[in-house]
Design an enzyme around this catalytic site. Structure first.
Site, PDB file in Angstrom:
ATOM      1  N   TYR A   1      -7.741   4.525 -13.838  1.00 38.44           N
ATOM      2  CA  TYR A   1      -7.883   5.302 -12.598  1.00 38.44           C
ATOM      3  C   TYR A   1      -7.702   6.800 -12.820  1.00 38.44           C
ATOM      4  CZ  TYR A   1      -5.969   0.827 -10.798  1.00 38.44           C
ATOM      5  OH  TYR A   1      -5.690  -0.479 -10.523  1.00 38.44           O
TER       6      TYR A   1
ATOM      7  N   CYS B   1      -8.860   2.443 -30.035  1.00 39.54           N
ATOM      8  CA  CYS B   1     -10.174   2.995 -30.409  1.00 39.54           C
ATOM      9  C   CYS B   1     -11.080   3.180 -29.204  1.00 39.54           C
ATOM     10  CB  CYS B   1     -10.838   2.078 -31.431  1.00 39.54           C
ATOM     11  SG  CYS B   1      -9.894   1.980 -32.925  1.00 39.54           S
ATOM     12  N   GLU B   2     -10.650   4.008 -28.297  1.00 37.60           N
ATOM     13  CA  GLU B   2     -11.439   4.382 -27.119  1.00 37.60           C
ATOM     14  C   GLU B   2     -11.078   5.828 -26.813  1.00 37.60           C
ATOM     15  OE1 GLU B   2     -13.461   2.269 -25.358  1.00 37.60           O
ATOM     16  OE2 GLU B   2     -12.824   0.418 -26.358  1.00 37.60           O
TER      17      GLU B   2
ATOM     18  N   TYR C   1       2.193  -2.183 -11.985  1.00 38.49           N
ATOM     19  CA  TYR C   1       0.857  -2.145 -12.588  1.00 38.49           C
ATOM     20  C   TYR C   1       0.897  -1.507 -13.980  1.00 38.49           C
ATOM     21  CZ  TYR C   1       0.040  -3.058  -7.697  1.00 38.49           C
ATOM     22  OH  TYR C   1       0.121  -3.602  -6.433  1.00 38.49           O
TER      23      TYR C   1
ATOM     24  N   GLY D   1       4.303  -3.714  -3.327  1.00 35.57           N
ATOM     25  CA  GLY D   1       4.407  -3.929  -4.772  1.00 35.57           C
ATOM     26  C   GLY D   1       4.852  -2.648  -5.447  1.00 35.57           C
ATOM     27  N   ARG D   2       3.944  -1.664  -5.447  1.00 39.26           N
ATOM     28  CA  ARG D   2       4.202  -0.395  -6.121  1.00 39.26           C
ATOM     29  C   ARG D   2       5.486   0.277  -5.627  1.00 39.26           C
ATOM     30  NH1 ARG D   2       0.112   2.621  -8.254  1.00 39.26           N
ATOM     31  NH2 ARG D   2      -1.329   1.384  -7.014  1.00 39.26           N
TER      32      ARG D   2
ATOM     33  N   ARG E   1      -3.193   2.253 -16.561  1.00 41.18           N
ATOM     34  CA  ARG E   1      -3.486   3.043 -15.353  1.00 41.18           C
ATOM     35  C   ARG E   1      -4.158   4.387 -15.623  1.00 41.18           C
ATOM     36  NH1 ARG E   1      -1.723   3.260 -10.739  1.00 41.18           N
ATOM     37  NH2 ARG E   1      -0.673   5.241 -11.060  1.00 41.18           N
TER      38      ARG E   1
ATOM     39  N   GLY F   1       0.764  -1.241   0.000  1.00 37.92           N
ATOM     40  CA  GLY F   1       0.000   0.000   0.000  1.00 37.92           C
ATOM     41  C   GLY F   1       0.787   1.280   0.000  1.00 37.92           C
TER      42      GLY F   1
HETATM   43  C1  LIG Z   1      -3.314  -8.261  -0.729  1.00 38.42           C
HETATM   44  C2  LIG Z   1      -2.409  -7.299  -1.368  1.00 38.42           C
HETATM   45  N1  LIG Z   1      -1.143  -7.212  -0.931  1.00 38.42           N
HETATM   46  C3  LIG Z   1      -0.259  -6.355  -1.489  1.00 38.42           C
HETATM   47  C4  LIG Z   1      -0.622  -5.533  -2.520  1.00 38.42           C
HETATM   48  C5  LIG Z   1       0.397  -4.605  -3.096  1.00 38.42           C
HETATM   49  O1  LIG Z   1       0.025  -3.291  -2.878  1.00 38.42           O
HETATM   50  P1  LIG Z   1       0.980  -2.092  -3.284  1.00 38.42           P
HETATM   51  O2  LIG Z   1       1.381  -2.292  -4.684  1.00 38.42           O
HETATM   52  O3  LIG Z   1       0.156  -0.899  -3.084  1.00 38.42           O
HETATM   53  O4  LIG Z   1       2.135  -2.120  -2.344  1.00 38.42           O
HETATM   54  C6  LIG Z   1      -1.930  -5.574  -3.010  1.00 38.42           C
HETATM   55  C7  LIG Z   1      -2.332  -4.683  -4.094  1.00 38.42           C
HETATM   56  O5  LIG Z   1      -3.428  -4.493  -4.454  1.00 38.42           O
HETATM   57  C8  LIG Z   1      -2.848  -6.481  -2.423  1.00 38.42           C
HETATM   58  O6  LIG Z   1      -4.102  -6.576  -2.854  1.00 38.42           O
END
Ligand SMILES: Cc1ncc(COP(=O)(O)O)c(C=O)c1O
Length: 413
Positions: free
Chosen positions: A317, A343-344, A372, A275-276, A313, A239
């Site tokens: 979003y 084509c959008e 992502y 992740g991000r 993205r 997150g």
């Molecule tokens: C269960 C879970 N863990 C980890 C993540 C990774 O989140 P982030 O890329 O925001 O760090 C996500 C992303 O949606 C998730 O759903």
């Protein structure tokens, strides 16, 4: 320092000139910085100091094998969201005990795979899923390590589509029901109940919601301990946001310190699933200008050879990504609506961007797309999945070749 920066007016990735990559690999192409991936993984790990922890990189952000191998070499474990991601993790060299399986709607075959492999923990999404995991484990004569995903009803203060911690969202079980569900799971044949899981959203740029979510699961763990349910760890998900537009975001160290501070009184081991914050700043998308369409009001569309099929993205979003030519110039800046060829009408990367007027064939870089980006790309309009390049130690190589039409048609009759 950002991996993608101008050096004597030329955009580079860790010293490698991006126009060289565009010339040789073509466009659209994703370019990743191995150094940034390593540095981000290590920042998470070192942030914990000697507090018991595990950093499970969320594969959904970017699961290119080369990326995953770099994360592994830097000491990161993995969070998989599907059977496919489990498979990628294994092929990147991870052991089952390094893998956390999360995800709403795990299929029977995904559950069976996780159970028979013996992954570190399956984060269960519902009471029903716990039952199905238990039944699968019993029929396979094994025990599955499970945690329960809690929905704490806490607003993540982020885009609604990447907010996951309110009761209106499909994720986890309401915190009010969690204690009873966990108690039932504990001691159920086939299950070893080991933890609690919470992930309230992505691209969070404030620490307060994260602190609140941590406090909620710490309290629940305390109640469960009183009930005699043994909890080994708390998994606080991912997150942490990144700076897409020079906005100030929390440092990884401060984020980790916030979590540790909230959890330390419980003494429980901590898992995080970033992740991000690991992959986002490590990637850029190179795309060529294929048309410039002048409008009557004097503004213009700059049409790229990459659109929502390569980078979803902005369309999905309204996400903001910086867009820059590969060469700095003092030319007058003009308002450009940077769009893709799909084509959008929603196939837009950026409206009203003030850029030097590009020429047809010029290459632009869309920044901070390592997370992502490629993983959400599609074959819409029969676009091939783009090439991916890794820059490492002053060299670059293709880590995924551009898809061909034969690749696309290989699964069709
Ligand atoms: C269960 C879970 N863990 C980890 C993540 C990774 O989140 P982030 O890329 O925001 O760090 C996500 C992303 O949606 C998730 O759903």
């Amino acid at each position: 320092m950002h991996a993608f920066r101008f050096d004597a007016g030329i955009l580079t990735c860790d010293g490698v000139v991006l126009s060289t990559i565009a010339d040789r690999a073509g466009t659209p192409t994703y370019v990743y910085s191995a150094a940034t991936l390593r540095e981000r993984v290590r920042a998470f790990i070192s942030g914990f100091g000697d507090y018991p922890h595990a950093v499970h990189y969320a594969l959904k952000a970017n699961s290119n094998l080369a990326v995953v191998r770099i994360v592994r070499a830097a000491g990161g474990l993995v969070d998989a969201n599907s059977g496919g991601e489990v498979e990628v993790a294994l092929r990147a060299g991870y052991a089952p005990a390094d893998i956390v399986l999360t995800g709403v709607g795990k299929t029977p075959s995904e559950i069976k795979k996780a159970v028979t492999l013996g992954v570190k923990v399956i984060n269960a999404e519902s009471a029903g899923e716990l039952e199905r995991i238990a039944d699968t484990a019993v029929s396979c004569q094994t025990t599955a390590r499970v945690a329960l995903r809690i929905n704490p009803n806490i607003a993540a203060d982020t885009h609604p589509h990447i907010s996951t911690g309110l009761v209106t969202h499909k994720f986890g079980v309401p915190i009010a029901e969690a204690r009873a569900i966990a108690r039932r799971a504990d001691g159920r044949p086939g299950l070893a109940f080991v933890g609690l899981h919470v992930h309230i959203g992505s691209q969070m740029v404030g620490l307060e919601p994260i602190r609140e979510a941590a406090a909620a699961v710490v309290e629940l763990a305390r109640e469960l301990r009183d009930d005699g349910v043994r909890v080994e760890h708390l998994d606080l998900g991912g997150g942490l946001g990144i700076s897409y537009d020079d906005e100030t975001v929390p440092l990884v160290q401060d984020y980790v310190a916030t979590l540790v501070e909230a959890v330390r009184p419980s003494g429980l081991a901590l898992i995080v699933e970033p992740g991000r914050a690991v992959a986002g700043p490590a990637g850029a998308l190179l795309a060529s200008v294929v048309d410039i369409k002048h409008r009557l009001d004097g503004t213009r569309f700059v049409v790229l050879d990459a659109g929502m099929s390569e980078l979803m993205r902005p369309t999905l979003y309204g996400a903001y990504h910086r867009i820059t030519p590969l060469t700095e110039s003092n030319a007058e800046r003009v308002s450009c609506d940077v769009v893709g060829p799909i084509c959008e009408s929603s196939d837009v990367f950026g409206i009203g961007r003030m850029l030097p007027l590009p020429a047809i064939g010029d290459v632009m870089a869309v920044l901070d797309v390592g997370a992502y980006g490629s993983t959400m790309s599609s074959n819409y309009n029969r676009h091939p999945l783009p090439a991916e390049v890794m820059v490492d130690d002053g060299k670059w190589h293709v880590v995924r070749r551009r898809q061909t039409i034969d690749d696309q048609l290989a699964c069709e009759e």
